[in-house]
Motif scaffolding. Structure first.
Motif, PDB file in Angstrom:
ATOM      1  N   MET A  21     -42.150   1.936 -49.999  1.00  0.00           N
ATOM      2  CA  MET A  21     -40.378   2.385 -50.278  1.00  0.00           C
ATOM      3  C   MET A  21     -39.497   1.052 -51.074  1.00  0.00           C
ATOM      4  O   MET A  21     -39.253   0.620 -49.730  1.00  0.00           O
ATOM      5  N   VAL A  22     -39.638   1.115 -52.578  1.00  0.00           N
ATOM      6  CA  VAL A  22     -39.289  -0.875 -52.585  1.00  0.00           C
ATOM      7  C   VAL A  22     -37.319  -0.489 -51.914  1.00  0.00           C
ATOM      8  O   VAL A  22     -36.615   0.305 -51.656  1.00  0.00           O
ATOM      9  N   GLY A  23     -37.271  -1.723 -51.765  1.00  0.00           N
ATOM     10  CA  GLY A  23     -36.097  -2.173 -50.857  1.00  0.00           C
ATOM     11  C   GLY A  23     -36.044  -1.548 -49.411  1.00  0.00           C
ATOM     12  O   GLY A  23     -34.985  -1.829 -48.531  1.00  0.00           O
ATOM     13  N   ARG A  24     -36.925  -1.061 -48.673  1.00  0.00           N
ATOM     14  CA  ARG A  24     -36.835  -0.002 -47.653  1.00  0.00           C
ATOM     15  C   ARG A  24     -37.949  -0.323 -47.098  1.00  0.00           C
ATOM     16  O   ARG A  24     -37.676  -0.822 -45.303  1.00  0.00           O
ATOM     17  N   GLY A  25     -39.514  -0.972 -47.560  1.00  0.00           N
ATOM     18  CA  GLY A  25     -40.075  -0.963 -46.467  1.00  0.00           C
ATOM     19  C   GLY A  25     -41.276  -0.197 -46.639  1.00  0.00           C
ATOM     20  O   GLY A  25     -41.643   0.847 -47.761  1.00  0.00           O
ATOM     21  N   THR A  26     -41.847   0.087 -45.394  1.00  0.00           N
ATOM     22  CA  THR A  26     -43.572   0.357 -45.763  1.00  0.00           C
ATOM     23  C   THR A  26     -44.070   1.398 -44.705  1.00  0.00           C
ATOM     24  O   THR A  26     -43.461   1.176 -43.603  1.00  0.00           O
ATOM     25  N   PHE A  27     -44.355   2.886 -45.269  1.00  0.00           N
ATOM     26  CA  PHE A  27     -44.702   4.434 -44.162  1.00  0.00           C
ATOM     27  C   PHE A  27     -45.078   4.939 -44.231  1.00  0.00           C
ATOM     28  O   PHE A  27     -45.945   4.913 -44.977  1.00  0.00           O
ATOM     29  N   VAL A  28     -45.890   5.474 -42.498  1.00  0.00           N
ATOM     30  CA  VAL A  28     -46.634   6.122 -42.726  1.00  0.00           C
ATOM     31  C   VAL A  28     -46.010   7.265 -43.192  1.00  0.00           C
ATOM     32  O   VAL A  28     -45.161   7.307 -43.193  1.00  0.00           O
ATOM     33  N   ALA A  29     -47.674   7.892 -44.208  1.00  0.00           N
ATOM     34  CA  ALA A  29     -47.095   8.917 -45.396  1.00  0.00           C
ATOM     35  C   ALA A  29     -46.774  10.897 -43.886  1.00  0.00           C
ATOM     36  O   ALA A  29     -47.457  10.010 -42.685  1.00  0.00           O
ATOM     37  N   ALA A  30     -46.305  11.351 -44.843  1.00  0.00           N
ATOM     38  CA  ALA A  30     -45.728  12.372 -43.917  1.00  0.00           C
ATOM     39  C   ALA A  30     -46.787  13.187 -44.072  1.00  0.00           C
ATOM     40  O   ALA A  30     -47.511  13.781 -42.775  1.00  0.00           O
ATOM     41  N   ALA A  31     -47.662  12.638 -44.936  1.00  0.00           N
ATOM     42  CA  ALA A  31     -49.295  13.793 -44.798  1.00  0.00           C
ATOM     43  C   ALA A  31     -50.316  13.213 -46.149  1.00  0.00           C
ATOM     44  O   ALA A  31     -49.754  12.988 -46.244  1.00  0.00           O
ATOM     45  N   PRO A  32     -51.073  12.673 -44.486  1.00  0.00           N
ATOM     46  CA  PRO A  32     -52.394  11.835 -45.592  1.00  0.00           C
ATOM     47  C   PRO A  32     -52.069  13.158 -46.932  1.00  0.00           C
ATOM     48  O   PRO A  32     -51.962  14.007 -47.612  1.00  0.00           O
ATOM     49  N   ARG A  33     -52.514  12.212 -48.078  1.00  0.00           N
ATOM     50  CA  ARG A  33     -52.394  12.732 -49.767  1.00  0.00           C
ATOM     51  C   ARG A  33     -52.892  12.260 -50.217  1.00  0.00           C
ATOM     52  O   ARG A  33     -53.959  11.752 -50.104  1.00  0.00           O
ATOM     53  N   SER A  34     -53.928  12.934 -51.821  1.00  0.00           N
ATOM     54  CA  SER A  34     -54.854  12.405 -52.406  1.00  0.00           C
ATOM     55  C   SER A  34     -54.219  12.412 -53.366  1.00  0.00           C
ATOM     56  O   SER A  34     -53.225  12.366 -53.873  1.00  0.00           O
ATOM     57  N   PRO A  35     -54.274  10.513 -54.316  1.00  0.00           N
ATOM     58  CA  PRO A  35     -53.891  10.181 -54.813  1.00  0.00           C
ATOM     59  C   PRO A  35     -53.860  10.566 -56.642  1.00  0.00           C
ATOM     60  O   PRO A  35     -55.210  10.909 -56.388  1.00  0.00           O
ATOM     61  N   ALA A  36     -53.254  11.128 -57.028  1.00  0.00           N
ATOM     62  CA  ALA A  36     -52.556  10.980 -58.362  1.00  0.00           C
ATOM     63  C   ALA A  36     -53.842  10.693 -59.132  1.00  0.00           C
ATOM     64  O   ALA A  36     -53.865   9.474 -59.237  1.00  0.00           O
ATOM     65  N   ALA A  37     -54.324  10.709 -60.473  1.00  0.00           N
ATOM     66  CA  ALA A  37     -54.636   9.959 -61.389  1.00  0.00           C
ATOM     67  C   ALA A  37     -53.854   9.569 -62.040  1.00  0.00           C
ATOM     68  O   ALA A  37     -53.007   9.609 -62.420  1.00  0.00           O
ATOM     69  N   PRO A  38     -53.989   7.825 -61.771  1.00  0.00           N
ATOM     70  CA  PRO A  38     -52.832   6.756 -62.827  1.00  0.00           C
ATOM     71  C   PRO A  38     -53.342   7.251 -63.877  1.00  0.00           C
ATOM     72  O   PRO A  38     -54.293   7.100 -64.038  1.00  0.00           O
TER      73      PRO A  38
END
Length: 474
Positions: free
Chosen positions: A75-92
């Motif tokens: 999260m820009v300006g806030r830091g790096t967090f463990v995701a709420a739940a593992p997710r599959s990345p969307a097609a970029p």
């Protein structure tokens, strides 16, 4: 925050060259086991790197790998967090893929904290010179203390690169060797300052080494604001009168970090004030590359009895050459020599002869030209990538000054850049503690970073600049 770094240190112990993968696996395992709960905030890249003894780039690559897996969220300006739940990345999208590629490449090598010279042949020159000295230096010279005779060759060598018209008349006896430019600054302040609480003036945004040197001498530090031409004369005079300033530390050719210079007319004004109040002026000339044009006379030329000049090869040949040179004003050489002697008994002949031998090599001018050309190439690339923003630069200065666009604060931008694997310095690193807040960053040209990787890092910064944090005013 991560409760303990023990499991990560253990995982890295036998990781070899794939430490970022081992770190990513350790974080992944901690997430799966529940040791790292959803929405837990991870340490900033630099903090975790320091804790577990790896480079910030290693941590940045591990974070980026887990972000792509959906296990972490940046999260820009806030830091790096463990995701709420593992997710599959969307097609970029293609644009996202390009940005991700740039980020991954930059994360490996983009250490842009301090200028470092590219190897244009001087690395092998140094190796050859060391072999030569090992074979030819008399054993007696390897066993004795240095003195003003053993460093004469180095003083003669640097004298050949100094312009008396610019720095004022001098002889080789006016040159005093030091263990680098910073050591020269410390020695000069130790020579000049007197009283229980002396006061040193510096540029409001300036090289932190001035402040560190003043602290070693138990001196208070005050900042001189700049206008378009350099240090503000009225503000300088007011500080001198109100605070009893004894010495003004500045860099008339290249202000680190802003890349700005003091115009010749303004130098004359500052010198006149210094002369009126008997204030010494220390002119740090370490940041303009050797064999490049200079803008005007130094303060030593303008103040023959109060001007000091410092040079070193760190920003032209190699930072590993820990040698610097101080030129004293008229009547002060003996005092400076005495300070140097009391500090360390002099610079070892192993270093002074190495420096002299390098400068005597027929290929040294080609090396200096190559360094300058490579720095210029990186600077031009930076201007092409970031030129839409407010950028101070010069092709013969190995760093840039970037004023951040609306929405970004320097601390937040630094954190976002760290998370993306690009390590730079904030304006706060160059400001006095009670100075005015400036939202800007310094981007150093690291010649040890391949040019393509440097350009990739610049694109990462441009991607961040275009996405400032969203704030809601209440």
């Amino acid at each position: 925050m991560i409760v303990s770094d023990t499991i990560f240190t253990t995982a890295l112990g036998a990781a070899g060259k794939s430490k970022f993968k081992a770190l990513a696996q350790a974080i992944r395992a901690a997430i799966i086991s529940g040791q790292l709960a959803p929405e837990t905030k991870l340490p900033p890249v630099r903090d975790l790197a320091y804790q577990i003894g790896v480079t910030p780039g290693t941590v940045a690559r591990a974070y980026q790998l887990l972000i792509e897996e959906g296990r972490l969220v940046a999260m820009v300006g806030r830091g790096t967090f463990v995701a709420a739940a593992p997710r599959s990345p969307a097609a970029p999208s293609p644009a996202t893929l390009a940005a991700d590629d740039r980020m991954a490449q930059a994360a490996e090598v983009a250490h842009l904290l301090s200028p470092k010279m590219p190897d244009m042949g001087q690395g092998q020159m140094i190796r050859d010179a060391l072999h030569h000295l090992a074979e030819t230096m008399p054993t007696e010279q390897l066993l004795r203390y240095p003195d003003r005779q053993t460093d004469l060759a180095a003083r003669l060598a640097v004298a050949g690169y100094l312009d008396a018209d610019r720095i004022g008349a001098f002889t080789v006896e006016d040159i005093v060797t030091a263990h680098g430019g910073q050591s020269a600054v410390v020695m000069i302040l130790q020579t000049i300052l007197h009283g229980a609480r002396p006061v040193v003036a510096v540029d409001a945004l300036s090289y932190g080494g001035f402040r560190y040197a003043a602290a070693m001498c138990r001196a208070d530090v005050v900042g001189v604001p700049w206008d378009a031409d350099g240090p503000d004369p009225a503000a300088f005079e007011a500080l001198v009168k109100a605070q009893g300033v004894q010495v003004f530390c500045t860099a008339s050719e290249v202000c680190n970090p802003t890349v700005r210079h003091t115009t010749p007319a303004r130098r004359t004004q500052i010198a006149q004030i210094a002369q009126r109040y008997n204030v010494h002026v220390l002119d740090d000339d370490c940041y303009r590359l050797m064999r490049t044009a200079h803008i005007g006379p130094s303060y030593r030329a303008l103040l023959p009895d109060l001007g000091w000049h410092v040079v070193s090869p760190a920003k032209s040949i190699s930072a590993a050459l820990r040698i610097g040179f101080a030129l004293a004003p008229q009547g002060w050489t003996s005092a400076l020599v005495r300070t140097a002697t009391f500090n360390s008994f002099g610079v070892t002949r192993l270093m002074t002869d190495l420096y002299a031998h390098l400068l005597a090599q027929p290929g040294i001018d080609a090396v200096l030209d190559g360094v300058r050309d490579r720095i210029a190439q990186d600077i031009r690339a930076a201007v092409n990538v970031l030129g839409m923003y407010r950028l101070n630069w010069s092709e013969d200065v190995p760093f840039l000054w970037l004023e951040l666009p609306m929405g970004w604060r320097s601390g937040e931008f630094l954190q976002a850049a760290d998370a993306a694997g690009v390590l730079i310095k904030s304006a706060d690193d160059f400001a006095l503690r009670d100075g005015r807040s400036v939202h800007a960053v310094r981007i150093a040209v690291n010649g040890l970073v391949p040019h393509d990787s440097f350009v990739s890092a610049l694109y990462v910064l441009r991607d961040l600049l275009a996405q400032p944090p969203q704030r809601i005013s209440v």
